[in-house]
Design an enzyme around this catalytic site. Structure first.
Site, mmCIF file in Angstrom:
data_model
loop_
_atom_site.group_PDB
_atom_site.id
_atom_site.type_symbol
_atom_site.label_atom_id
_atom_site.label_comp_id
_atom_site.label_asym_id
_atom_site.label_seq_id
_atom_site.Cartn_x
_atom_site.Cartn_y
_atom_site.Cartn_z
ATOM 1 N N GLU A 148 0.830 -1.195 0.000
ATOM 2 C CA GLU A 148 0.000 0.000 0.000
ATOM 3 C C GLU A 148 0.869 1.251 0.000
ATOM 4 O OE1 GLU A 148 -2.654 -0.264 3.325
ATOM 5 O OE2 GLU A 148 -3.740 -1.987 2.512
ATOM 6 N N HIS A 159 -7.950 1.299 2.169
ATOM 7 C CA HIS A 159 -7.737 0.903 3.569
ATOM 8 C C HIS A 159 -8.468 1.862 4.515
ATOM 9 C CE1 HIS A 159 -4.726 -1.433 6.269
ATOM 10 N NE2 HIS A 159 -5.866 -1.225 6.917
#
Length: 398
Positions: free
Chosen positions: A258, A281
């Site tokens: 990420e 997220h």
């Protein structure tokens, strides 16, 4: 005392720590190992979220570090074994964002069942696609929950309130809530349900928990959600299942790699596929959850600094004494070997020190002894306890 808060932790945490007289520095993004080692110079308390990794190298470089607060649920970004070895107490927020994650899961299940993302995209392109084709109610459909902890069990309750039938699988034997039915294996669950939602933790054994074999076992035209950890799913296998039509829709909030900060580029093999919801997220990213997380973890750090409390620590023996300190409080972290309590008390007795209160707790190879001494704690006493073979770290609060 100095604290460093990374990754845009809610200002409530900074406020709580400053009220306790702690100097606080905040940074918006995550730091890599080299950056973190530099930033921790002179810092005793560290606050992170999910993207900053506290490694053995980081911990070894900063023996002054006392505690790490993970302002999130997971702690797999912290080397907990190394933290314990270096006498660094770690806390997290196991409950604060549960409701936020569950509400996102419910919203995504309904969105996929009704193809809302596809309808929305078509409307923005000027296409009026008023059709019931492929759209379903969630009432009466069967949800399978993999991982029945705080989030999984609450999702179970809300899904039932929507009229869904719930099955769950967990490696731990957990009692069902409501009318949920426990499955004895993941394979059994996949054969029974029409929607699969993952809510497992980040332990190493869950790496690639869900891959090609599991997707093939799912019932045709099922829905899939992953709002827990990116490393638990083989996303190439998920893409193949989506392209083939075997999986009718997917919602993914977490990814193996990420971006470190908002605005950084993002790439995934799932981009561009129809009826696939990708979110950055944000499962726990509601204002309510972030306030609660900031308050909870900062409160744990402040209580640890002020009173030595390790209640709900994820790596240390848990000890809680009264917040008021009379005289001197000795915080003795030591190797869990026989005779430590007797030896410490012998040192105190030899110096004529009266004990007002005392609590000992152990966890694995580590013991934590908190002692309130009414009088007479001198540098000589501290040196004698530090010199004990079992001592890892000794701190005092006056």
């Amino acid at each position: 005392m100095r604290a460093l808060l990374l990754e845009n932790i809610h200002p409530e945490a900074e406020r709580i720590l400053r009220e306790k007289g702690i100097e606080v520095e905040t940074r918006k993004g995550a730091l890599d190992t080299a950056e973190l080692i530099d930033a921790l110079e002179g810092v005793e308390l560290l606050g992170i979220r999910s993207k900053t990794h506290v490694t053995r190298e980081v911990l070894a470089a900063h023996p002054q570090l006392l505690a790490v607060g993970a302002f999130c649920i997971g702690t797999n970004q912290i080397d907990l074994a190394a933290a314990t070895e270096h006498a660094v107490t770690c806390f997290n927020a196991p409950y604060s964002n549960t409701r936020s994650v569950v509400e996102l899961a419910i919203a995504e299940i309904i969105s996929m069942a009704r193809h809302l993302t596809d309808k929305n995209a078509a409307m923005h392109e000027g296409v009026w696609d008023k059709s019931a084709k492929g759209a379903h109610e969630v009432r009466g459909r069967t949800l399978g929950i993999v991982g029945y902890g705080n989030i999984g069990s609450q999702l179970s309750v809300l899904a039932e309130q929507l009229g869904m039938h719930v099955h769950y699988y967990d490696v731990v034997d957990r009692l069902p809530l409501g009318n949920a039915q426990r499955c004895d294996s993941l394979e059994e669950l996949l054969e029974k349900v029409e929607t699969v939602s993952l809510h497992v933790d980040g332990r190493t054994s869950n790496n690639n928990l869900f891959g090609r074999e599991q997707f093939e076992r799912m019932r045709p035209r099922s829905l899939f959600l992953n709002l827990c950890r990116g490393m638990v799913v083989d996303y190439n296998a998920l893409r193949d299942a989506l392209v083939s039509g075997h999986v009718a829709g997917a919602s993914v909030d977490v990814f193996p790699n990420e971006p470190k900060a908002a605005g950084d580029p993002f790439e995934s093999v799932l981009q561009g596929l129809p009826n696939v919801i990708l979110t950055p997220h944000i499962g726990g990213s509601t204002q309510e959850a972030q306030v609660d997380i900031g308050r909870f973890v900062a409160g744990k750090l402040a209580s640890f600094v002020a009173a030595g409390s390790t209640t709900l620590s994820v790596n240390m023996p848990q000890v809680q004494l009264a917040s008021a300190v009379r005289g001197t409080r000795l915080l003795h972290l030591h190797r869990n070997v026989p005779g430590v309590l007797a030896t410490v008390n012998s040192v105190l007795g030899d110096h004529g020190i009266n004990i007002d209160g005392q609590q000992l707790s152990t966890r694995g190879d580590t013991g934590y002894l908190v002692t309130d001494a009414a009088n007479g704690v001198t540098a000589e006493v501290i040196e004698e306890i530090l010199a004990l073979p079992a001592t890892i770290r000794l701190s005092t609060i006056d």
